[in-house]
Design a protein around this motif. Sequence first.
Motif, short mmCIF file in Angstrom:
data_model
loop_
_atom_site.label_atom_id
_atom_site.label_comp_id
_atom_site.label_asym_id
_atom_site.label_seq_id
_atom_site.Cartn_x
_atom_site.Cartn_y
_atom_site.Cartn_z
N ARG A 259 -12.07 16.60 29.07
CA ARG A 259 -11.48 17.08 30.33
C ARG A 259 -11.49 16.13 31.55
N ALA B 66 -4.11 22.31 33.25
CA ALA B 66 -3.56 22.58 31.90
C ALA B 66 -5.29 22.42 30.63
N ILE C 43 -7.63 24.45 30.73
CA ILE C 43 -7.46 25.56 29.55
C ILE C 43 -7.47 24.83 28.46
N ALA C 44 -7.44 23.68 28.03
CA ALA C 44 -7.32 22.85 26.64
C ALA C 44 -8.89 22.55 26.12
N ALA D 111 -2.08 22.44 19.95
CA ALA D 111 -2.49 23.40 21.11
C ALA D 111 -3.14 22.39 21.96
N TRP D 112 -4.26 22.07 21.75
CA TRP D 112 -5.14 21.01 22.22
C TRP D 112 -4.21 20.16 22.77
N LEU E 232 -1.70 20.22 25.71
CA LEU E 232 -2.56 20.98 27.11
C LEU E 232 -3.16 19.61 27.43
N ARG F 284 0.16 17.44 28.78
CA ARG F 284 0.50 17.88 29.75
C ARG F 284 -0.37 17.25 30.71
N ALA F 285 -1.41 17.61 30.79
CA ALA F 285 -2.68 17.05 31.80
C ALA F 285 -2.29 15.89 32.66
#
Length: 216
Positions: A74, A81, A84-85, A141-142, A145, A148-149
Amino acid sequence: MSPKVTGSLLIAAAVLANLAFTALGSLFNYPDVLDEPAGEVLRSFRAHEGAVSAWFSVLALSAALFAPIAIGVRRLSAAPAMRIAVWVGIAAAVVQVIGLLRWPILVPGYAADGNADAFRTASDILGTAIGETLGYALTAAWTLLVLRALGRAFAGTWFVALGTVAAGLVAVGVISPLDLPVVDDANFIGYVLWSLWLIAFGVVLLVRGRRAVAAP
């Protein structure tokens, strides 16, 4: 956490998971043993109870590492994104630990009593529904994300491509209970590629030290 610690945890999680999975395959014929009747699974478990329980504990530890990993990753980006991740990564760790710890905590009792019905129920709920289905979905999903980030600027196109393919194949495991052809093989290949992606991610962080990349 510093990028160096996060990178070390990424590599450790991948290595521990693969060591445990390989050992369980050798000792317990896992995961193919789960296709056998519940009574046979319990007898096989009883034959190597100590070692099997220990290796499932190692596998659970590798899954648990994704909570601090998600927090460490993080810090690499302020993109929406990534916000959320971090929660998705923590959730992925929790559901997988729940599914895996049934082996050292619950299964020894089922094996001692020969309670095949309770074993099947625990496997269906804690194993298939929570640990596997939710675990596959949240892990994929993680990964997406995070990609994407961070974008291609973090480590290049290869990093995004490898992670995307791995996440897609891991996500295929969600439909594994339907017993469709090639699903389990695709999911297995996905986890192999995902392990390589984790190690590559960790190496990049270790090499770059404290250099963090913000999302575009």
